[in-house]
Structure formats: C-alpha cells, structure tokens
Write a protein that holds these residues in place. Structure first.
Motif, PDB file in Angstrom:
ATOM      1  N   MET A 240      55.897  60.712 -40.882  1.00 54.85           N
ATOM      2  CA  MET A 240      56.288  59.298 -41.007  1.00 54.85           C
ATOM      3  C   MET A 240      55.173  58.423 -40.462  1.00 54.85           C
ATOM      4  O   MET A 240      54.592  58.721 -39.429  1.00 54.85           O
ATOM      5  CB  MET A 240      57.567  59.095 -40.205  1.00 54.85           C
ATOM      6  N   SER A 241      54.891  57.347 -41.166  1.00 55.57           N
ATOM      7  CA  SER A 241      53.680  56.599 -40.859  1.00 55.57           C
ATOM      8  C   SER A 241      53.660  56.078 -39.431  1.00 55.57           C
ATOM      9  O   SER A 241      52.621  56.011 -38.808  1.00 55.57           O
ATOM     10  CB  SER A 241      53.553  55.436 -41.843  1.00 55.57           C
ATOM     11  N   ASN A 242      54.823  55.698 -38.887  1.00 60.88           N
ATOM     12  CA  ASN A 242      54.743  55.115 -37.551  1.00 60.88           C
ATOM     13  C   ASN A 242      55.215  56.054 -36.443  1.00 60.88           C
ATOM     14  O   ASN A 242      55.467  55.642 -35.336  1.00 60.88           O
ATOM     15  CB  ASN A 242      55.505  53.787 -37.490  1.00 60.88           C
TER      16      ASN A 242
ATOM     17  N   ARG B 282      48.679  66.532 -44.268  1.00 64.62           N
ATOM     18  CA  ARG B 282      48.549  65.648 -45.433  1.00 64.62           C
ATOM     19  C   ARG B 282      49.856  65.650 -46.239  1.00 64.62           C
ATOM     20  O   ARG B 282      50.333  64.606 -46.679  1.00 64.62           O
ATOM     21  CB  ARG B 282      47.369  66.141 -46.281  1.00 64.62           C
TER      22      ARG B 282
ATOM     23  N   THR C  87      53.033  62.645 -47.523  1.00 66.14           N
ATOM     24  CA  THR C  87      53.422  62.257 -48.880  1.00 66.14           C
ATOM     25  C   THR C  87      54.911  61.921 -48.872  1.00 66.14           C
ATOM     26  O   THR C  87      55.640  62.343 -47.974  1.00 66.14           O
ATOM     27  CB  THR C  87      53.200  63.415 -49.880  1.00 66.14           C
ATOM     28  N   PRO C  88      55.361  61.161 -49.878  1.00 69.68           N
ATOM     29  CA  PRO C  88      56.792  60.832 -49.928  1.00 69.68           C
ATOM     30  C   PRO C  88      57.674  62.071 -49.868  1.00 69.68           C
ATOM     31  O   PRO C  88      58.715  62.067 -49.211  1.00 69.68           O
ATOM     32  CB  PRO C  88      56.930  60.127 -51.275  1.00 69.68           C
TER      33      PRO C  88
ATOM     34  N   GLN D 119      57.813  63.259 -46.335  1.00 66.39           N
ATOM     35  CA  GLN D 119      58.572  62.342 -45.479  1.00 66.39           C
ATOM     36  C   GLN D 119      60.068  62.413 -45.731  1.00 66.39           C
ATOM     37  O   GLN D 119      60.864  61.870 -44.973  1.00 66.39           O
ATOM     38  CB  GLN D 119      58.091  60.909 -45.707  1.00 66.39           C
TER      39      GLN D 119
END
Lengths: 315, 298, 269
Positions: free
Chosen positions: A1-3, A180, A184-185, A188
């Motif tokens: 997750m990005s954050n 990586r 990706t969606p 996630q």
C-alpha cells in the motif's frame, strides 16, 4: 500500500544486505554460512506464505513446493547430470509454479481452515508418494550432486560461500520483484480480500483469481527455496513435504510478520538461530523454546517482529 | 474371498483405532470451533502414561489382567492433569481470535508439549507388550488375530454410541447443542458456557489419550508419536465433515478400509491413498461428507 | 429518454417463499428511482438479481441492450452497474483513504493499467487524474476528508454508510443501486446525507436506484417510485401519484408508518 511505507527504502536495504553478505561472508565460520543459506532458503518459502497470509490465508502445506523444488534439483542431478545451482533453482521454481497453476484452480476456492487443511492434504500426498518411490530413494531420499555454477565447481574452501552468495542474490532479486508486485493493484488487493471478499467482488475484481496468482508466485518462491536447500545440504528426503516442515514455515512467517518483503528472511535467520542455539544448550527443549516464542509473538505481537521496526502510526 | 475377509478385518481394526484417535478432534471442533493440534500431544501423552503406568504395575507383580484398567486410568489421569491446564490457562483467552490464529496457538502448544513429554519420560523408547499378549488370539478364516484388537473396537463402539446418546438423548446434550448453535445467546440464557468448553476440551482430549494408551502395548512408544496421528486424525474428520460425529465414524471406516485394501493390493500407495481420499473429498465436498450448507452473507 | 436497464418478468422462489413474482421495470438514463416496500417485499431481491448475487429463475435483465442476466457480480460491476450495501461492506483493517485506493486499483487493473510492468502513475479511466488525486476528490465530495487516515473499523455509522457509497464511485458507474443508504442514520441527518450523496452521484452522471423506508425522503429525492409488495411491483409512477395510490397506502406506506411507530416506541421504551 502506497502509504504504509511513505518513503520506500526496501530496495536499497536489500542491496546493502546483499553487499554485506558478499563482503563479510569470507570472514564468517562455515557453520554460519550454512545457517544463513538455509535461512535464505526457508525465507523464500516464508515470503510465499507471507503473500498468502496478507490475504488472510494460511497454508499448512507449503512444504509441497519446497519439496518439489528440492526433488527437481535432485532429479536434475540424478537423471540429467545437471549440478548448476542457478539451473536447479530455475527448474525448481518452474516445476513448483506449474503444479501450483493446476492445483490453484482447486485451492483458490477455499478459505480459512479449509485452505490450510486441503493444502496440507496435497503436501502429504507427495510425501506418501516419495516415501514409497524407490527410484527416488524412498524415505532415505537421495544425494545431490556437488554444487556448480556456470559450469564451474568452486574449490572446497569456498563452496559454502559461493552457495550463500548465489542464494542471497536470487533471494534479493525475488524479494525486489515481490515488492514490485505488492505495489500493483493486484498486490494491493490482498488485505482487501482478507477484510471483505464480498466487496472485492462487487468492486469488479475476482478474489479467486487474485488468490490463484498469489498461490503460483508463492509456489515458485518455495521451489527456489527447496532447490537452494537441496544444493546446500547435499541431500533431500520426503520429510521436506511432511506437515511439520510446513509448520516451520508458518512459524517463520508469523514470527516475521507481513509488513516487509525482508521480514521473512529476518524471521528465518532468527528461527534457525533460536533452533541452533536452543538445540546446543538443551537438545530436548528446543521445540518448547520455539513453541513459547511463537505463542508470545501471536499474543503480544500479532503483526510479527517486524512491527517493532516499522513506524506506521496506529490508526 | 479369504483375502477379502482379511482386508475387511484389518480394515475394521484400523477403523476402530482411527475413530478413537480422531473422534475427540471432531467433538472439540464441533463445540468450540477450535482446530486442535494438541490432539496429537494428548495421544502421545496417553501412550506414554499408559506404557509407564502399566509397566510399573506389572513390574510390581500386581495382577496383569487389571493392566487394562491401568491403561484406562493412566489416560484419564494424564488428561486431567494437562487438559484443564491448557484450556483454562491459555485457550480460553484466545476464543475471540480467528479460527486460523487459534490453530496456530494450538500448534505452538503442540511444540511445547512435544518437549514436555521428553522432559517427563526421556527419549528412550518404552515397551509394554504384556497386555497385548495376555488375551490370546482368535481365528478368522485362515488368519489369526490378537484378541487385544477387539478392545479398541469395543472402545470405538462405546465412545461413539455413548457420545451420540449423550448429545441426542439427554438434557446436557440439549444444552450442549444450544451452546454449539450460539454461545453468546446461551451465555445470556444463563448456561455456563465456560464449563461446557472445559468439559468438552477435557473429554475430547481424553479420548485421544485413551487411543494412545491402548495403542501403547502394540508399538514402541517413542518421541514424535503424536506427529503422525495429527494428520491422520485430520484426514478422518475432514473426510466426514469437521464437527460431525457420524462423519468421524464414516471417515474412520473409509480411511480404515481404503488403507487396509491398499496395503494388501498396492502397498506402495499406502500413505498416498489416505491423503488422496482426503483431498478428493475436500475437492468435491469442501466441508466433508456430512456437512451443513453455508449461510447467506448479504 | 433512453432505457439503460431493462428487467423483464423476473421470477425467483426460495423454497416456499416467492421473492420475485413477475417483476418488470425499465429504467431510463439519468433518472432517480426510489424502491419502496416493507421488509420482505422483494426490494433487496430485485437489487441482488440486477447485481448478480442471485440469479432469477426466469426472466431477463438487459443493460443497454446487452443481456446481463447470467453474469457474475464482478462482471456486472465491470459493465457499469455498482451497488452499495444495507450493512456497509468496508475493508475494516484499512484507512478510509486506503479503502478508496483499493477500489481505484481494481478499476485501473480492469482497464489493464498499473500492472507489474507499467511505469508512472496512470490516470483512472473516466477521471483525468491518477488514483491518489481521484481518491482525495471523491472523499472531499462525500465529506470524508476529515476521516482520511482513520481506520474503517472505528468510523461512526453514518460515515461508514457514506464511505460504502463513495467506494462505488471509483468505477464511475452508469447505474448505482443504493440499498437503504440512510438506514441507521438519524432522522435529522437523513436529508443532509441524501443531498450530499445525490449531488456527488449526479456530478459523475449516474442513474440511481435507491431503497428507502422514509416516505419523506422518497418524495423529496425520487423522480419515480417502484412500490413492492409480496414479490410484485404494485405501483410504478411519479412519487406524488405512487404514494397516494390506495394499494400502496394500504400495503406499503401504512406498513412503514406502523414500522416507524414501533421504532419510536422502542426508542422511548
């Protein structure tokens, strides 16, 4: 997750660890090199378990693919006279991924304990077959050809070091690729599948397909781990597929937590160290030490040891 | 024909043993929704307690015919020492957690108990073959069987029918079914759910220990005895449907007969076939042969 | 106006219960349709059939001329029909923002964007911005900005409902089905919440069907009413006509008033 990881330092960290192994490796005693190699091999399997655990699935049969990796490496030597480590790992990963691709159609329909039980049954099937197959050594297993790389056989003094560095390089590459993938969606989607599969479906995604993909990736990673362990130990036997082997992998994964792709490797090193030290001090209580550690982690650090390092604010 | 009878008789003995070893697992899952890996530990505890108590009994020169009672008493005593300790001391604090997490907790308890056994009994094997030989043998067709094997068949029948009667025919059984259906509502109605859990866990574990104790005279009791029984028990109860009593009986019979037939005709597939049947059942009836439909979710 | 959704003669039985009995309705583009009826009248069954959770025994559902009767829920979502839930279906362990990001991730993935080999931050289809910005935008529109980093598990009831609806906006649906969007929300907050939802939904240009028990909310927001009773549609008209229909008054509105009295009684007790 990005954050979850605001500034992602995973890749530089993997690189730094790899570099440290290459530089410091020659200074370490042989037993430490061996311990690290086995830890890397088990860390690979645990990395695969982590992918499944993030989606809420616990496989009690990941040893199936560890064993397939090991026996692929063994068969390459026995039947084709191939002893190249990289080739063994590639073939181990491919064989494991292929089997997982097929079994995944079945397994991806299962959740909770049924996922665990079915994967355990599948792993025990392989155990049952290998334990009775004479061409592969029955319960005694078979020996693996001495490791070579790119056609070169390292001198005896340096074999353990070369195997470790090769294993570490492959593991670092695999961890980077998994990292990586997690961004990706599809990667996630894991915690979402764990939390609420109904919503996932109504969002237009197939939880089953996502789980199938994770299952195949996990198998490939485990296959690499099995091949690496085989070449490091020089021997394989059906116990690689027994349920207690799967139990070890779960142990490592729970110990490590699912917050970073580096966690499984740290967990594996810790596991092997606890086991070695506890076994040295008191050969009859090492399992108890492991059991108590696992219990404490589950109760007090449900997100694993890695949660001690990551600084995600409590929500 | 003679061979068929052999397969059948072997299969029945093996089924009875499997049922006794596994039925506690399904009982505990059915009532408490716990997938209990310590089940194997209790089997091993029972075997060790049975072997050492009976060994001492016979060494003291007490009447050997009573050694069967000693086996039973050993299993009961050892369970009463460990099961309440585990349930009250650890498990009861974990019931709120997910099924899979509880499974992992019982896995760590299993690891701990493996070494507890080694600390108590050491790592050397125990042999007590006296109870096995004492009853003589009987013939079926051309084959001779030790009469001892009938004891496990008896225990299987008594425990299976006893549990069924208890669940279906008594007030306690009715209350227990209420607890199974909805523990929260049962609690609100004033049923002592905690006590039901304690008793269920103890009783389920005791059955495993009895299975272990009565197996002890037929094998050498060594560390790691519980490891194999766990997967076998899972195969049995998963085939029948986790939590189902008739399911466990059916699973035991299927596994028992299939294994016995394989040993006679294709010995190389002995282990394979058990787990193959388990996987096939899971593939086509994911919740086992005796299972309930899943509830609607939205 | 063009018909976007066409349900024809839907029938569904669960054992002895008839949940849908010859239900037909043609929904026009950009309309706002209220579904009313007492509990068990067949509203949720209707929504569940349209979204593929249950399949009708007979009958067909067409979306823009395409037969979608046999499609799985996720395939129906992909053609542009999304739904919210009576009980909010959220990702409990994730923050509000992460909930939004997961949903947008699925949209990206279904469009073949943001995969393992792609680089950079692709724009979300239907929106001219990358996922992070779209997430912020949707959250703002639903008044969820303040809850951005809160865990979905700890949100108050009304906020959960809003997030549940906001999540459906990720896919930019052409038809949105809201299953009791204001249930569990206090009477004072209902109107404000519906205003906000309708404004947000209309800004993205969706056709809306919503299930509602409060007749004041229905008459205020619906342009058309489908009244359900015993698995049938007993009235299909503009709200001022439907809500004054004697059958509807007897079977639906009366029931709802009785229900509201009961709730008030329960609240006072």
């Amino acid at each position: 997750m990005s954050n979850i990881t605001p500034r992602d330092r995973t890749l530089p960290m993997l690189g730094a660890v790899l570099l440290a192994v290459i530089v410091l490796g020659p200074l370490l005693p042989k037993w430490a090199l061996f311990l690290l190699t086995i830890a890397i091999a088990k860390g690979m399997v645990s990395l695969g378990l982590m992918l499944q655990l993030r989606a809420g699935l616990v496989s009690f049969g990941q040893a199936l693919y560890y064993c397939i990796g090991g026996y692929t490496a063994g068969s390459l030597g026995r039947f084709f006279d191939i002893s190249d480590m990289l080739l063994q790992m590639i073939c181990g990963a491919s064989a494991a991924a292929f089997v997982a691709l097929i079994l995944g159609f079945l397994l991806a329909r299962y959740r909770g304990i049924f996922y665990g039980l079915l994967s355990m049954a599948l792993s025990m099937i392989l155990y049952g077959l290998l334990a009775k197959s004479e061409s592969l050594g029955s319960t005694d297993g078979i020996n693996i050809l001495p490791s070579t790389i790119f056609g070169i056989r390292p001198v005896q003094e340096w074999v353990r070091y070369v195997v470790l560095v090769t294993g570490c390089s492959v593991a670092a590459l695999a961890a980077a690729l998994v990292q990586r993938y997690l961004k990706t969606p599809l990667g996630q989607l894991s915690p979402a599948i764990k939390d609420n599969e109904i919503r996932v479906e109504y969002m237009g995604a197939s939880a089953r397909k996502a789980i199938h993909v994770k299952y195949v990736i996990a198998a490939a990673l485990s296959g690499i781990g099995g091949a690496l362990a085989a070449t490091a130990v020089g021997h394989i036997d059906p116990d690689m597929a027994y349920w207690t082997t799967s139990g070890e992998f779960i142990f490592i994964t729970i110990l490590a937590g699912t917050r970073s792709v580096a966690a499984p490797f740290l967990g594996a090193i810790l596991f092997e160290t606890i086991r070695t030290v506890a076994f040295d001090i008191s050969p009859n209580t090492w399992q108890m030490t492991l059991g108590i550690s696992l219990l404490l982690v589950i109760v007090f650090l449900p997100e694993g040891l890695w949660s001690l390092f990551s600084r995600r604010k409590a929500a | 024909m003679a061979e068929f009878v052999t397969v059948l008789v072997d299969g029945i003995f093996y089924s009875a043993w499997l049922f006794v070893a596994a039925v506690g697992l399904t009982l505990i899952y059915g009532v408490m929704k716990i997938v209990n890996l310590t089940h194997g530990s209790f089997y091993a505890l029972g075997a060790y307690a049975g072997a050492s108590f009976t060994g001492a009994w016979i060494a003291h020169g007490y009447p050997p015919m009573l050694s069967y009672a000693v086996l039973l008493a050993a299993a009961i005593i050892i369970t009463l020492v460990f099961a309440p300790l585990i349930e009250r001391g650890i498990l009861r604090f974990m019931y709120a957690k997910e099924e899979v997490v509880i499974l992992l907790i019982t896995y760590s308890l299993f690891l701990i108990l493996e070494d507890v056994i080694k600390l108590i009994w050491g790592v050397d094997p125990y042999f007590v073959s006296e109870p096995y030989g004492l009853l003589g043998s009987f013939d079926v067709g051309e084959m001779t069987y030790p009469t001892y094997n009938l004891i496990l068949v008896g225990i299987a029948i008594v425990s299976g029918s006893g549990l069924t009667l208890l669940l279906q025919g008594t007030r306690i059984g009715k209350l227990l079914r209420t607890v199974i259906h909805d523990p929260e509502v049962s609690r609100a109605m004033g049923i002592n759910v905690d006590r039901f859990y304690l008793v269920t866990f103890t009783f389920g574990s005791m059955l495993a220990a009895i299975g272990g104790a009565f197996t002890a005279p037929t094998v050498s009791v060594v560390p790691g005895l519980g490891v194999e029984i766990i997967v076998l028990s899972f195969a049995v109860v998963v085939i029948g449907g986790l939590g189902s009593l008739p399911g466990a009986a059916l699973g035991a019979v299927i596994v028992g007969l299939v294994r016995s037939a394989t040993i006679h005709y294709v010995p190389a597939l002995e282990l394979f076939v058990i787990y193959f049947v388990m996987a096939m059942v899971l593939a086509f009836r994911p919740r086992g042969l005796f299972s309930l439909a899943e509830p609607r979710k939205i | 106006m063009a018909v976007v959704l066409d349900a024809r003669d839907l029938n569904k039985r669960f054992g002895a219960v008839t949940a849908a009995n010859g239900v037909s309705a043609a929904i026009e583009q950009d309309s706002v349709v209220g579904l009313i009826g007492t509990n068990g009248a067949g509203k949720t069954t209707f929504i569940n059939m349209i979204t593929g959770y249950i399949k009708p025994d007979t009958g067909s559902i067409h979306f823009r001329g395409r037969d979608i009767t046999a499609l799985a829920p996720r395939e129906i979502t992909r053609v542009g029909i999304c739904r919210s839930f009576q009980i909010p279906q959220l990702y409990a362990s994730l923050s509000v923002f992460e909930n939004m990001m997961v949903s947008l991730g699925v949209v990206l993935r279904n469009a073949g964007l943001g995969g393992f080999f792609s680089r950079g931050r692709p724009n979300v289809p239907g929106y001219d911005a990358p996922a992070e910005e779209v997430a912020e935008r949707i959250l703002e529109r639903f008044g969820l900005g303040d809850y951005r980093d809160k865990n979905a598990q700890v949100l108050p009831g009304g906020v959960r409902k809003l997030l549940d609806i906001a999540l459906t906006m990720a896919a930019k649906p052409s038809i949105l089905l809201l299953d009791e969007p204001t249930s569990g929300v206090s009477a004072e907050e209902k109107f404000g919440m519906m205003e906000m939802v309708m404004a947000a939904v209309k800004a993205e240009g969706a056709t809306v069907l919503f299930v509602e028990h409060d007749m004041e909310v229905v008459s205020r927001f619906a342009e058309r009413v489908l009244a359900f009773y015993d698995g049938r549609i007993i009235a299909d008209a503009a709200p001022e006509i439907a809500l004054t229909d004697p059958e509807v008054k007897r079977y639906v509105v009366g029931g709802e008033l009785h229900r509201m009295d009961e709730q008030k009684g329960a609240a006072n007790a």
